[in-house]
Write a protein that holds these residues in place. Sequence first.
Motif, PDB file in Angstrom:
ATOM      1  N   MET A 178       0.831  -1.204   0.000  1.00  0.00           N
ATOM      2  CA  MET A 178       0.000   0.000   0.000  1.00  0.00           C
ATOM      3  C   MET A 178       0.870   1.259   0.000  1.00  0.00           C
ATOM      4  SD  MET A 178      -3.183   0.670  -0.169  1.00  0.00           S
ATOM      5  CE  MET A 178      -3.761   2.322  -0.526  1.00  0.00           C
ATOM      6  N   TYR A 205      -6.345   2.605   4.085  1.00  0.00           N
ATOM      7  CA  TYR A 205      -6.303   3.342   2.833  1.00  0.00           C
ATOM      8  C   TYR A 205      -6.142   4.851   3.030  1.00  0.00           C
ATOM      9  CZ  TYR A 205      -7.991  -1.013   0.770  1.00  0.00           C
ATOM     10  OH  TYR A 205      -8.114  -2.320   0.370  1.00  0.00           O
ATOM     11  N   HIS A 206      -5.689   5.276   4.194  1.00  0.00           N
ATOM     12  CA  HIS A 206      -5.593   6.712   4.484  1.00  0.00           C
ATOM     13  C   HIS A 206      -4.203   7.027   5.014  1.00  0.00           C
ATOM     14  CE1 HIS A 206      -7.974  10.478   5.567  1.00  0.00           C
ATOM     15  NE2 HIS A 206      -6.721  10.750   5.897  1.00  0.00           N
ATOM     16  N   HIS A 223      -6.226   9.109   0.076  1.00  0.00           N
ATOM     17  CA  HIS A 223      -7.380   8.308   0.497  1.00  0.00           C
ATOM     18  C   HIS A 223      -7.914   7.547  -0.703  1.00  0.00           C
ATOM     19  CE1 HIS A 223     -10.782   7.016   2.857  1.00  0.00           C
ATOM     20  NE2 HIS A 223     -11.610   7.485   1.940  1.00  0.00           N
ATOM     21  N   ARG A 224      -7.752   6.231  -0.649  1.00  0.00           N
ATOM     22  CA  ARG A 224      -8.289   5.331  -1.688  1.00  0.00           C
ATOM     23  C   ARG A 224      -7.925   5.778  -3.105  1.00  0.00           C
ATOM     24  NH1 ARG A 224     -11.578   1.406   0.122  1.00  0.00           N
ATOM     25  NH2 ARG A 224     -12.317   1.563   2.284  1.00  0.00           N
TER      26      ARG A 224
END
Length: 326
Positions: A178, A205-206, A223-224
């Motif tokens: 990620m 995801y942040h 964010h995403r």
Amino acid sequence: MDTATHLVMGITLGGLATLDPAIAQSNMGTQAVMLATIVGSNIPDVDTVLKLRNNAKYIRNHRGITHSIPAVLLWTLLVSWFSHLIFPSSPYGHLLLWSFIAVFLHVFVDIFNAYGTQALRPFTKKWVALGVINTFDAVIFSIHALGVVLIAIGANKGYTALFAYAVTILYYIGRIVMRQNVHSVVKKKFANVEQVIISPTYRFYHYHLAIVTDKFFYVARFHRGNILTHDKFERIPLPDNPVMHAALKDQNISAFLSFSPVYRWDLFEFDDHYEVRFIDLRYRSKDYYPFVAIVQLDKHLQVVSSYTGWIFSEEKLRKKLQLVPN
């Protein structure tokens, strides 16, 4: 990593050690290794006591020399010696090994958050901060806390701990992937990127971002797959003047600069004093940058007051330090 997570990981590591036949064959060996892994998983953070002196000492030294290569070896010897002293019939060689694993694991997991450590000392004093895991990660804590509970109610220590660490490794791999994705998106969106400082949050995801380009600092969040820019600051070199030279000699300012890789600065002149501020751009919180260093000097360039640390309002800063009002 926070103290609570280091604690539960120390307990599960002690459980994992019971898969070592030399440890498992005696109750004293099991008790000794549990003591060693719990103490070893926490002892590098003994430098937290520096906060009792002042923030400058704490900021300059926390996760510094106590997390260095020589310190890992020293802590290993001390922890294994202490544990063997309490449980003299335990197998010392295996106790030494698990003490080393506990201390090493503490330092290793600390390099994955945004704060980082000086783990490569004495070869370099550079802070190693990979920005993969939040300082407190609820997932990692929950995995090992659940493992502790299961062990406490009678589950097999070794295999329960092995499962906990296997899941943790998979989680780390997901977080690393990620982070690489975040870095890739930043490089595509911004031109001439020199550095990207990624600060994970508790959400997968942040991420908080401090981006350094050739001309600007950007403070943003990911964010995403999307990046929202909060602030943009022009990169301005520090002025070469007597006021700034005097400010840089202050212990709070120098401690801040030894730790912070990306910051903006301000210099104000008033009727009877100067004020110099440094603001770390990594830690934006609700439109405010709480990690700062500030010094006030009189017209003879003598320090009147200074501070570095976390503060969340101008009023609290001035009240706490009794700074000269502007």
